[in-house]
Write a protein that holds these residues in place. Structure first.
Motif, mmCIF file in Angstrom:
data_model
loop_
_atom_site.group_PDB
_atom_site.id
_atom_site.type_symbol
_atom_site.label_atom_id
_atom_site.label_comp_id
_atom_site.label_asym_id
_atom_site.label_seq_id
_atom_site.Cartn_x
_atom_site.Cartn_y
_atom_site.Cartn_z
ATOM 1 N N LEU A 227 0.831 -1.207 0.000
ATOM 2 C CA LEU A 227 0.000 0.000 0.000
ATOM 3 C C LEU A 227 0.866 1.258 0.000
ATOM 4 C CD1 LEU A 227 -2.790 -1.068 2.527
ATOM 5 C CD2 LEU A 227 -2.994 -0.832 0.049
ATOM 6 N N GLY A 228 1.996 1.212 0.690
ATOM 7 C CA GLY A 228 2.915 2.346 0.678
ATOM 8 C C GLY A 228 3.445 2.610 -0.722
ATOM 9 N N PHE A 229 3.817 1.540 -1.420
ATOM 10 C CA PHE A 229 4.266 1.689 -2.808
ATOM 11 C C PHE A 229 3.132 2.227 -3.689
ATOM 12 C CE2 PHE A 229 7.789 -1.445 -1.936
ATOM 13 C CZ PHE A 229 8.817 -0.572 -2.260
ATOM 14 N N LEU A 230 1.909 1.787 -3.411
ATOM 15 C CA LEU A 230 0.757 2.268 -4.168
ATOM 16 C C LEU A 230 0.591 3.778 -4.002
ATOM 17 C CD1 LEU A 230 -1.812 1.589 -5.845
ATOM 18 C CD2 LEU A 230 -3.007 1.277 -3.664
ATOM 19 N N LEU A 231 0.729 4.256 -2.761
ATOM 20 C CA LEU A 231 0.626 5.691 -2.500
ATOM 21 C C LEU A 231 1.750 6.453 -3.201
ATOM 22 C CD1 LEU A 231 -0.305 5.696 1.294
ATOM 23 C CD2 LEU A 231 -1.800 6.224 -0.624
ATOM 24 N N MET A 232 2.962 5.902 -3.149
ATOM 25 C CA MET A 232 4.088 6.540 -3.825
ATOM 26 C C MET A 232 3.818 6.649 -5.329
ATOM 27 S SD MET A 232 7.343 4.701 -1.960
ATOM 28 C CE MET A 232 8.523 5.458 -3.084
ATOM 29 N N GLY A 233 3.368 5.557 -5.923
ATOM 30 C CA GLY A 233 3.097 5.566 -7.350
ATOM 31 C C GLY A 233 1.998 6.536 -7.726
ATOM 32 N N TYR A 234 0.975 6.616 -6.884
ATOM 33 C CA TYR A 234 -0.139 7.533 -7.139
ATOM 34 C C TYR A 234 0.349 8.972 -7.165
ATOM 35 C CZ TYR A 234 -4.696 9.780 -6.551
ATOM 36 O OH TYR A 234 -5.804 10.559 -6.709
ATOM 37 N N GLN A 235 1.183 9.337 -6.187
ATOM 38 C CA GLN A 235 1.654 10.726 -6.084
ATOM 39 C C GLN A 235 2.662 11.054 -7.179
ATOM 40 O OE1 GLN A 235 0.252 12.875 -4.236
ATOM 41 N NE2 GLN A 235 -1.008 11.418 -3.092
#
Length: 246
Positions: A227-235
């Motif tokens: 989920l942390g990687f998902l947030l990074m990718g989103y931003q």
């Protein structure tokens, strides 16, 4: 689906529900741009822009709402307290995070420090990845040393505070009562943090009573890292899309 869930143990159901809830939040925030991490809803945005003078109750409410709905905050705090069993240790780490958050929120807004919100929120996503890896013992295995977890919590608290400061500055708060309102907002953040932590601690302490907790802990932190990687990718994607538009 119900039969599938009933096949799990009680602790596995708790973990599954927590995971589904976080996925749902991530999906919602991925669809609605104004509700991304540290974002402010349209209704709150209008209120902030129009408000003048010292307004204790509204800003305390907004601060508490920000923390309770700030899924990035909650994921990081879950990682921080995941293996903390003593209330004293929980208080120390949460206080370090809160102090860092307050310092950069106040200084960022009052000094008008302009940093890309996408960059800050990407680092916030990284903070979740970092804490999950820390809980999984990755740094010991990979590098042979353990970073100072208290220092890391404080530093990431600074980053999380900057994340909100960048959003608040976009709405140009009235200088009339600015400092008191920011202080009241922080009080609300701490109230929201306490409420969120109580719920998290109740759930995780119930989960810890299961014999399978340690076996499931690695998978849970792997999921949190994802989920942390998902947030990074989103931003990061948001940064390039925004740059392309201008």
């Amino acid at each position: 689906m119900i039969n599938f869930l009933l096949s799990f143990t009680v602790s596995e159901r708790v973990l599954a529900c927590m995971g589904l809830a976080v996925i749902l939040l991530a999906a919602i925030f991925g669809i609605i741009p104004d509700a991304v991490a540290h974002g402010v809803t349209e209704g709150d945005k209008g209120y902030i822009q129009e408000s003048t003078g010292i307004l204790p109750i509204p800003f305390i409410y907004l601060g508490a709402k920000h923390m309770i709905t700030g899924y990035d905050h909650l994921l990081f705090l879950l990682g921080v307290i995941f293996f903390l069993y003593r209330l004293k240790d929980v208080c120390i780490y949460v206080t370090l995070f809160a102090v860092g958050h307050i310092i950069t929120l106040l200084s960022g807004v009052l000094l008008e420090v302009n940093i890309s919100p996408y960059f800050i929120d990407a680092i916030i996503g990284f903070s979740i990845v970092y804490k999950a890896l820390d809980n999984m013992g990755a740094f010991q295995r990979w590098f042979g040393f353990q970073p100072n977890t208290q220092a890391a919590t404080f530093i990431f608290g600074l980053v999380h505070g900057f994340g909100l400061a960048t959003k608040i500055m976009e709405y140009e708060l009235s200088p009339d009562g600015l400092l008191p309102n920011l202080i009241f907002f922080n009080i609300g953040v701490e109230i929201g943090q306490i409420l969120a932590l109580v719920a998290i601690l109740i759930a995780i302490n119930y989960w810890r009573k299961s014999d399978s907790f340690m076996r499931q802990a690695y998978s849970a932190n792997t999921f949190m890292m994802m989920l942390g990687f998902l947030l990074m990718g989103y931003q990061i994607t948001g940064h390039f899309v925004y740059s392309f538009q201008i």
